[in-house]
Scaffold this active site. Structure first.
Site, mmCIF file in Angstrom:
data_model
loop_
_atom_site.group_PDB
_atom_site.id
_atom_site.type_symbol
_atom_site.label_atom_id
_atom_site.label_comp_id
_atom_site.label_asym_id
_atom_site.label_seq_id
_atom_site.Cartn_x
_atom_site.Cartn_y
_atom_site.Cartn_z
ATOM 1 N N HIS A 1 8.066 71.708 110.893
ATOM 2 C CA HIS A 1 6.582 72.230 110.746
ATOM 3 C C HIS A 1 5.522 71.273 111.289
ATOM 4 O O HIS A 1 5.845 69.954 111.677
ATOM 5 C CB HIS A 1 6.338 72.528 109.285
ATOM 6 C CG HIS A 1 6.319 71.483 108.257
ATOM 7 N ND1 HIS A 1 5.553 71.515 106.904
ATOM 8 C CD2 HIS A 1 6.787 70.086 108.425
ATOM 9 C CE1 HIS A 1 5.708 70.420 106.347
ATOM 10 N NE2 HIS A 1 6.275 69.587 107.101
ATOM 11 N N GLU A 2 4.353 71.976 111.727
ATOM 12 C CA GLU A 2 3.366 70.912 112.356
ATOM 13 C C GLU A 2 3.812 70.842 113.561
ATOM 14 O O GLU A 2 3.200 69.645 114.320
ATOM 15 C CB GLU A 2 2.843 70.136 111.298
ATOM 16 C CG GLU A 2 1.779 70.268 110.040
ATOM 17 C CD GLU A 2 0.873 71.377 110.317
ATOM 18 O OE1 GLU A 2 0.561 71.378 111.331
ATOM 19 O OE2 GLU A 2 0.327 71.500 109.307
ATOM 20 N N GLY A 3 4.534 71.613 114.153
ATOM 21 C CA GLY A 3 4.942 71.468 115.540
ATOM 22 C C GLY A 3 6.642 70.913 115.558
ATOM 23 O O GLY A 3 6.588 69.685 115.031
#
Length: 447
Positions: free
Chosen positions: A288-290
């Site tokens: 998550h968050e890239g």
């Protein structure tokens, strides 16, 4: 902050993850200045619950007729409950849970798919100007990515603490040199391979924590440093290393928690001990968050070359500034030389890769994730050299006896990381410089 509401970031869709330019959620203007939002969002953390009075969704969507791709994305606030004029909670908005995701870990936070506009459309409020939503959303990304990394560091550290405690208390076998089967068993920590695994965990977890704290200091300095030049330097350096700060603790946090399970053996694999849950929770952080590969593409494809390599040049200067300080503190020359050589290798490899990207973007960026790992190893070694320098200075200054073990542990861990983990930079450099095409040339049908 007082818990009346919580916020979500609603970016991902069932058919689109990182490729946000292809989202299909639509926002239609209404006569009262608001919008009606229609679409579905996926993998939304804290998407719905009864803990807070309201849930405020920040939704990326495209206004009808907007330009294609990321240039047509706008940002909307879409609350679960609408508010009355006096600020009290009003009627339910047209946003509902389509389904809960049953996760491997992180089970303390609901994760769901949300449907917007099953009836007349979810009422949304445009944030800022139309078609600039992605830029607004990314204003919070540096801080959010440091937050993910800090979570990864904390989970890794907790796994390290658990396995260290277990290794100090669990009797198991004898040293190879001991031939007396009647002799008492020794504790796990007396076995060299267990100490190796604990040392690796210490390097990953404490290195991650220090890396996050350093990035946080840059985040503050870009806004509050005494002069404009310092603020600008901090901002440029932070933008450069954010992909590393997010990814290195996440990746090696997983390795660290895996080692914690290994030290506990069979006990590590059962729920009576916490390390199996820590591993499950940790495994989300590289996603998550890239996802990790996205940060590799961001680092090599954008961040290094940005503004004529301004951030990268500052990074080289900052590390170069710390090398003589490390020498002056009395550190072993092998540690300083190890980082100095790795830094030069990174610089040369970066130049080669930028040329490769310029010649053929697809092929040049094919190994960007490996470059991210290489860059991360150098940053981690720098962070450990900083800690080793401070530790050596403290010992030389005659620190309290009670602090000696703490500082010597830092020195030993820095030596471990620079001598055992950092040298992988050279092999990665060789593969990257040659533009090794083996993964890129693999064909779909050959799998």
């Amino acid at each position: 902050m007082d818990g009346r509401a919580n916020g979500t970031m609603a970016l991902t869709e069932p058919g689109q993850g990182s490729a946000l330019g292809d989202i299909t959620t639509i926002a239609e203007p209404a006569d009262d200045g608001t919008y009606r939002v229609f679409g579905q969002k996926m993998f939304i953390s804290c998407a719905d619950h009864n803990i807070a009075d309201n849930v405020i969704h920040m939704v990326l969507a495209k206004i009808k007729g907007a330009p294609p791709g990321v240039k047509g994305i706008s940002l909307f606030i879409v609350p679960k409950y609408l508010l009355n004029e006096d600020g009290s909670r009003g009627t339910r908005n047209d946003v509902v849970v389509a389904g809960l995701n049953h996760k491997m870990g992180y089970r303390n936070a609901t994760n769901a798919a949300l449907n917007f506009g099953e009836q007349d459309g979810a009422i949304g409020y445009l944030v800022g100007e139309a078609n600039k939503g992605l830029g607004y959303m990314f204003q919070m990304m540096n801080e959010a990515r440091i937050g993910v990394a800090l979570g990864a560091a904390a989970i890794a550290y907790q796994g390290y603490n658990c396995s260290l405690d277990y290794a100090r208390q669990r009797p198991q076998g004898r040293l190879s040199s001991c031939k007396d089967p009647q002799s008492p068993q020794i504790m796990l920590i007396e076995h060299a391979d267990v100490r190796r695994m604990l040392l690796a965990q210490k390097a990953y977890s404490e290195g991650s924590l220090a890396m996050c704290l350093y990035a946080s200091s840059l985040f503050e300095d870009q806004n509050s440093a005494p002069d404009q030049e310092q603020r600008q330097r901090a901002g440029l350096l932070l933008d450069l290393i954010i992909p590393v700060v997010k990814s290195w603790p996440s990746k090696y946090g997983c390795v660290s928690n895996d080692l914690a399970i290994q030290i506990l053996g069979g006990s590590g694999y059962i729920r009576e001990y916490p390390v199996e849950q820590l591993y499950r929770d940790q495994r989300l952080n590289p996603i998550h968050e890239g996802a990790e590969a996205i940060h590799g593409l961001d680092l090599l494809g954008r961040k290094v070359a940005m503004k004529d390599q301004a951030g990268f040049k500052i990074f080289l200067e900052e590390v170069g500034r710390d090398l003589p300080l490390a020498r002056a503190s009395g550190l072993a020359e092998s540690l300083v030389e190890g980082l100095q050589q790795a830094l030069e290798t990174l610089r040369l490899t970066t130049d080669v890769l930028l040329d490769q990207v310029q010649a053929d973007a697809d092929k040049g960026l094919a190994n960007a994730t490996m470059y991210l790992d290489m860059f991360g190893r150098v940053v981690a070694a720098w962070i450990w050299l900083k800690q080793a320098t401070i530790s050596a200075q403290a010992i030389s200054a005659g620190c309290a006896e009670s602090d000696q073990s703490f500082y010597r542990g830092k020195l030993q861990t820095a030596q471990y990381y620079i001598e055992w983990e950092l040298p992988a930079v050279e092999q990665l450099s060789e593969l990257l410089n040659s533009g090794n095409p083996v993964p890129f040339d693999m064909k779909d049908e050959w799998f």
